[in-house]
Design a protein around this motif. Structure first.
Motif, mmCIF file in Angstrom:
data_model
loop_
_atom_site.group_PDB
_atom_site.id
_atom_site.type_symbol
_atom_site.label_atom_id
_atom_site.label_comp_id
_atom_site.label_asym_id
_atom_site.label_seq_id
_atom_site.Cartn_x
_atom_site.Cartn_y
_atom_site.Cartn_z
ATOM 1 N N GLY A 415 0.823 -1.214 0.000
ATOM 2 C CA GLY A 415 0.000 0.000 0.000
ATOM 3 C C GLY A 415 0.852 1.257 0.000
ATOM 4 O O GLY A 415 0.554 2.222 -0.729
ATOM 5 N N ASN A 416 1.916 1.251 0.775
ATOM 6 C CA ASN A 416 2.804 2.415 0.818
ATOM 7 C C ASN A 416 3.471 2.657 -0.536
ATOM 8 O O ASN A 416 3.614 3.803 -0.981
ATOM 9 C CB ASN A 416 3.881 2.217 1.884
ATOM 10 C CG ASN A 416 3.317 2.255 3.294
ATOM 11 O OD1 ASN A 416 2.144 2.577 3.489
ATOM 12 N ND2 ASN A 416 4.136 1.913 4.281
ATOM 13 N N GLN A 417 3.864 1.562 -1.193
ATOM 14 C CA GLN A 417 4.496 1.693 -2.517
ATOM 15 C C GLN A 417 3.512 2.294 -3.523
ATOM 16 O O GLN A 417 3.864 3.169 -4.310
ATOM 17 C CB GLN A 417 4.979 0.328 -3.000
ATOM 18 C CG GLN A 417 6.201 -0.193 -2.237
ATOM 19 C CD GLN A 417 6.545 -1.624 -2.588
ATOM 20 O OE1 GLN A 417 5.841 -2.280 -3.369
ATOM 21 N NE2 GLN A 417 7.632 -2.147 -1.993
ATOM 22 N N LYS A 418 2.289 1.808 -3.509
ATOM 23 C CA LYS A 418 1.267 2.351 -4.414
ATOM 24 C C LYS A 418 1.017 3.831 -4.111
ATOM 25 O O LYS A 418 0.848 4.648 -5.018
ATOM 26 C CB LYS A 418 -0.044 1.575 -4.273
ATOM 27 C CG LYS A 418 0.029 0.125 -4.693
ATOM 28 C CD LYS A 418 0.248 -0.015 -6.192
ATOM 29 C CE LYS A 418 0.247 -1.491 -6.616
ATOM 30 N NZ LYS A 418 0.549 -1.637 -8.048
ATOM 31 N N PHE A 419 1.010 4.155 -2.824
ATOM 32 C CA PHE A 419 0.770 5.551 -2.432
ATOM 33 C C PHE A 419 1.852 6.464 -2.998
ATOM 34 O O PHE A 419 1.560 7.489 -3.616
ATOM 35 C CB PHE A 419 0.736 5.653 -0.900
ATOM 36 C CG PHE A 419 0.534 7.049 -0.387
ATOM 37 C CD1 PHE A 419 -0.734 7.538 -0.152
ATOM 38 C CD2 PHE A 419 1.624 7.893 -0.140
ATOM 39 C CE1 PHE A 419 -0.926 8.828 0.320
ATOM 40 C CE2 PHE A 419 1.441 9.184 0.317
ATOM 41 C CZ PHE A 419 0.169 9.648 0.555
ATOM 42 N N TRP A 420 3.120 6.091 -2.785
ATOM 43 C CA TRP A 420 4.203 6.959 -3.227
ATOM 44 C C TRP A 420 4.363 6.976 -4.736
ATOM 45 O O TRP A 420 4.973 7.907 -5.282
ATOM 46 C CB TRP A 420 5.514 6.534 -2.569
ATOM 47 C CG TRP A 420 5.552 6.857 -1.097
ATOM 48 C CD1 TRP A 420 5.632 5.982 -0.072
ATOM 49 C CD2 TRP A 420 5.499 8.158 -0.516
ATOM 50 N NE1 TRP A 420 5.628 6.632 1.124
ATOM 51 C CE2 TRP A 420 5.553 7.994 0.880
ATOM 52 C CE3 TRP A 420 5.414 9.455 -1.040
ATOM 53 C CZ2 TRP A 420 5.511 9.069 1.764
ATOM 54 C CZ3 TRP A 420 5.384 10.522 -0.148
ATOM 55 C CH2 TRP A 420 5.434 10.329 1.224
ATOM 56 N N SER A 421 3.812 6.007 -5.410
ATOM 57 C CA SER A 421 3.844 6.035 -6.881
ATOM 58 C C SER A 421 2.641 6.783 -7.447
ATOM 59 O O SER A 421 2.465 6.844 -8.662
ATOM 60 C CB SER A 421 3.886 4.600 -7.432
ATOM 61 O OG SER A 421 2.711 3.893 -7.064
ATOM 62 N N GLY A 422 1.799 7.310 -6.565
ATOM 63 C CA GLY A 422 0.661 8.123 -7.004
ATOM 64 C C GLY A 422 -0.610 7.352 -7.267
ATOM 65 O O GLY A 422 -1.621 7.947 -7.678
ATOM 66 N N LYS A 423 -0.610 6.051 -7.011
ATOM 67 C CA LYS A 423 -1.817 5.240 -7.237
ATOM 68 C C LYS A 423 -2.618 5.163 -5.930
ATOM 69 O O LYS A 423 -2.647 4.145 -5.232
ATOM 70 C CB LYS A 423 -1.426 3.850 -7.728
ATOM 71 C CG LYS A 423 -0.669 3.897 -9.049
ATOM 72 C CD LYS A 423 -0.171 2.519 -9.466
ATOM 73 C CE LYS A 423 0.605 2.594 -10.784
ATOM 74 N NZ LYS A 423 1.151 1.265 -11.171
ATOM 75 N N ILE A 424 -3.280 6.273 -5.641
ATOM 76 C CA ILE A 424 -3.907 6.456 -4.330
ATOM 77 C C ILE A 424 -5.082 5.496 -4.125
ATOM 78 O O ILE A 424 -5.240 4.908 -3.046
ATOM 79 C CB ILE A 424 -4.369 7.915 -4.150
ATOM 80 C CG1 ILE A 424 -3.223 8.890 -4.450
ATOM 81 C CG2 ILE A 424 -4.905 8.131 -2.743
ATOM 82 C CD1 ILE A 424 -2.012 8.715 -3.585
ATOM 83 N N GLU A 425 -5.924 5.330 -5.151
ATOM 84 C CA GLU A 425 -7.093 4.457 -5.010
ATOM 85 C C GLU A 425 -6.679 3.013 -4.760
ATOM 86 O O GLU A 425 -7.276 2.319 -3.925
ATOM 87 C CB GLU A 425 -7.969 4.557 -6.253
ATOM 88 C CG GLU A 425 -8.689 5.901 -6.379
ATOM 89 C CD GLU A 425 -9.627 5.928 -7.564
ATOM 90 O OE1 GLU A 425 -9.764 4.879 -8.249
ATOM 91 O OE2 GLU A 425 -10.241 6.986 -7.812
ATOM 92 N N LYS A 426 -5.640 2.562 -5.441
ATOM 93 C CA LYS A 426 -5.157 1.187 -5.234
ATOM 94 C C LYS A 426 -4.575 1.034 -3.837
ATOM 95 O O LYS A 426 -4.774 0.002 -3.181
ATOM 96 C CB LYS A 426 -4.109 0.832 -6.297
ATOM 97 C CG LYS A 426 -4.705 0.624 -7.687
ATOM 98 C CD LYS A 426 -3.651 0.149 -8.671
ATOM 99 C CE LYS A 426 -4.285 -0.107 -10.046
ATOM 100 N NZ LYS A 426 -3.274 -0.573 -11.035
#
Length: 620
Positions: A415-426
């Protein structure tokens, strides 16, 4: 050495106070109190100022109350109201204020003094001041004194003789006093403010800043004491039909009480008292805005959080309005079901859960349908959390628990990786999946997951969901050591919803938490938190609404003059410019229109920085 010449005044109060013989002193003081309302003496103000000091520092001393001070003060107030020539002579205009204040100070905590005051006839002149016969300054001390008299069992009935009028005036003062104080004092230019108001506020010492600070304090007290007087009637189940006026109940939610009046019931306190009775509960439950305001306070760092929760529980326990309240409040209250202690109260969350689920079987098995699908979903989620999940966790082996903990850690990293890559919904979906799998006893992991998901909701412009998740994280972390990131995120979410007071209280708690655990010698408050506090302090300023309303009235008046053709365009512009004096530095005028583009650009720059601040504290 030169001795002072003997005083030539008969029955001089100051000479009498120096009398060494107690019996002679008492007789002379009694005579002073009898003659004072009949004499025209410019030293009356000095005498009352001294009596005021004594009543404030020695309110339980029986000497003056036994010698007729209450009758003297009542006559002085009455003379000030009926004899305008006397009132405007010398410094006599100060006398009614001091007289009412002295009555209130002696009767605050002493029922015997209160009985003497009532028998001395203080209520009729105090009622005249409450009616606004002089100004808001005298009204403040009158409502204070009447509140103290109404708080004692033996003197309540004497005050209740004027019940309908007192209720009406107290509601009027509580609702409009801030506008009155702003219009008649704070909003005026310094040279136009009544001199005796300035002198009373500052005691003759201090400049404009002290005047404004004391005016804000006194206006807050005027509102709080009006609420206290109403509460004296409400707690005796009196005049509830009058107090439960819909417009007044809506206003109550915004009557904060202020940071200077922590002993005041404030609006929330009066609502809680009203909800102790059937009439009050029925009227409060009808107004969605009031119930929603109670929910907001219950999910905040407000000092009255406890009272808001009590109020909602009282509503839920009434079978006739229970489901009406659940429709509105269920989704908010579910966020609090894991709250532990709150002050001296233990197991607050369990109490809330029991109140919500006491007849859930009717909904679960289809005997009862709620109008709100969101409320039904919240109750279903609560049942899953407090019943089904507990059962599953008990059946889980120790090995399975360890494996589940490792899996949750992996999901959090994803989840943190998705967040920092800008994929907030995922990222949000992954955090939700981790929360579904997380056993209830892994409190730290759940706190982080809820807080991280709240961060996603903020970026997705969903402040309601962010408030829900941060509240759950804060309930799990406890009130002693609250999760600081969740406080900041909830402050931002409330800011998005335009709830300045809730946002301010969370931000202050966030800063307090940072200071508490800052090991460096020099405590540093994050600039983004300081900016939020500054913004919300401006929004929650006691006179913010009053100033806004006055500006609107001035603009409306200008448009009316223009439409009637009484003024040309140039005169209208000049009128608006005159309205923008030192008291209204932020009030826009037509003359400033050329600068509108620059202001718009600045707003856009601030909006961009605000987006950055939301990401300021990323997921844990």
């Amino acid at each position: 050495m030169h001795s002072e010449p003997p005083c030539s005044k008969v029955n001089c109060f100051f000479c009498t106070m120096n009398e060494p013989d107690p019996s002679l002193r008492g007789a002379k003081l009694g005579q002073c109190f009898k003659e004072m309302p009949l004499r025209d003496d410019q030293e009356h103000v000095l005498v009352l100022s001294g009596l005021w000091n004594i009543s404030m520092t020695q309110p339980d001393d029986p000497e003056f109350p036994s010698l007729g001070i209450f009758e003297c003060m009542a006559k002085l107030i009455r003379r000030g109201i009926t004899d305008q020539n006397w009132l405007l002579r010398g410094q006599n205009i100060y006398i009614p204020y001091y007289a009412a204040h002295i009555i209130g100070s002696y009767t605050m905590d002493n029922p015997q003094f209160a009985e003497k005051a009532v028998l001395s006839g203080v209520i009729p002149p105090l009622m005249e001041l409450l009616r606004g016969k002089m100004s808001w300054v005298e009204q403040r001390v009158a409502v204070r004194a009447l509140g103290h008299l109404a708080s004692h069992e033996k003197t309540f009935d004497a005050v209740a003789v004027h019940e309908v009028e007192i209720i009406s005036w107290a509601m009027e003062v509580a609702s409009n006093c801030l506008e009155v104080v702003f219009k008649e004092f704070v909003g005026l230019k310094a040279r136009k403010r009544p001199k005796y108001h300035c002198d009373l506020l500052t005691r003759g010492h201090g400049g404009l800043q002290l005047q404004l600070r004391k005016a804000e304090e006194w206006a807050s007290q005027l509102q709080c004491w009006s609420l206290y007087l109403l509460n004296c009637f409400a707690c005796r189940n009196r005049s509830l039909d009058l107090i439960c006026n819909q417009d007044f109940l809506k206003n109550l939610c915004g009557m904060w009480g202020g940071l200077l009046n922590l002993t005041s019931p404030a609006g929330i306190g009066l609502l809680t008292t009203l909800c102790s009775y059937k009439t009050g509960r029925e009227n409060v439950a009808k107004i969605r805005q009031v119930v929603e305001s109670l929910c907001n306070v219950s999910r905040s760092s407000d000092d009255w959080q406890n009272m808001a929760i009590d109020c909602l529980l009282l509503l839920l326990k009434d079978p006739e309005i229970r489901y009406e309240v659940i429709e509105i409040a269920a989704s908010s209250l579910v966020d609090l079901v894991e709250l532990g202690s709150l002050g001296e109260r233990k197991m607050v969350g369990e109490t809330i859960a029991q109140a919500l689920l006491q007849d859930y079987c009717k909904i679960k098995y289809g005997f009862l349908k709620l109008k709100s699908k969101e409320a039904e979903k919240s109750l279903e989620e609560l049942w899953e959390l407090k019943v089904e999940k507990i059962k599953r966790d008990k059946l889980m082996s120790e090995q399975e628990m360890k494996e589940r903990q490792v899996l949750i850690g992996e999901l959090k990293k994803q989840g943190n990786q998705k967040f920092w890559s800008g994929k907030i919904e995922k990222a949000c979906k992954i955090y939700s999946e981790a929360l579904e799998l997380c056993p209830l006893n892994l409190r730290k992991e759940r706190i982080v997951l809820y807080s991280n998901r709240a961060q996603c909701h903020l970026l997705l412009k969903n402040p309601a969901a962010a408030i829900s998740d941060t509240t759950r994280a804060l309930c799990l972390s406890g009130t002693v050591n609250p999760h600081s990131k969740s406080l900041w995120r909830r402050s931002q979410a409330y800011d998005m919803k335009g709830l300045a007071k809730e946002s301010l209280m969370d931000c202050l708690m966030f800063v307090n938490t940072r200071i508490k655990y800052d090991n460096t010698k020099r405590v540093r408050i994050p600039y983004y938190a300081a900016r939020m506090i500054n913004k919300q302090m401006n929004s929650t300023w006691l006179f913010a609404n009053a100033k806004s309303k006055l500006c609107v009235k001035q603009e409306k008046a200008a448009h009316e003059y223009e439409s009637k053709g009484k003024y040309q365009l140039q005169e209208t512009i000049m009128r608006l410019m005159d309205a923008k004096d030192k008291s209204f530095p932020d009030m826009p005028t037509i003359a400033e229109d050329p600068k509108a583009e620059k202001r718009w650009k600045k707003k856009m720059e601030k909006a961009g920085r605000r987006e950055k601040n939301i990401i300021q504290s990323g997921p844990d």
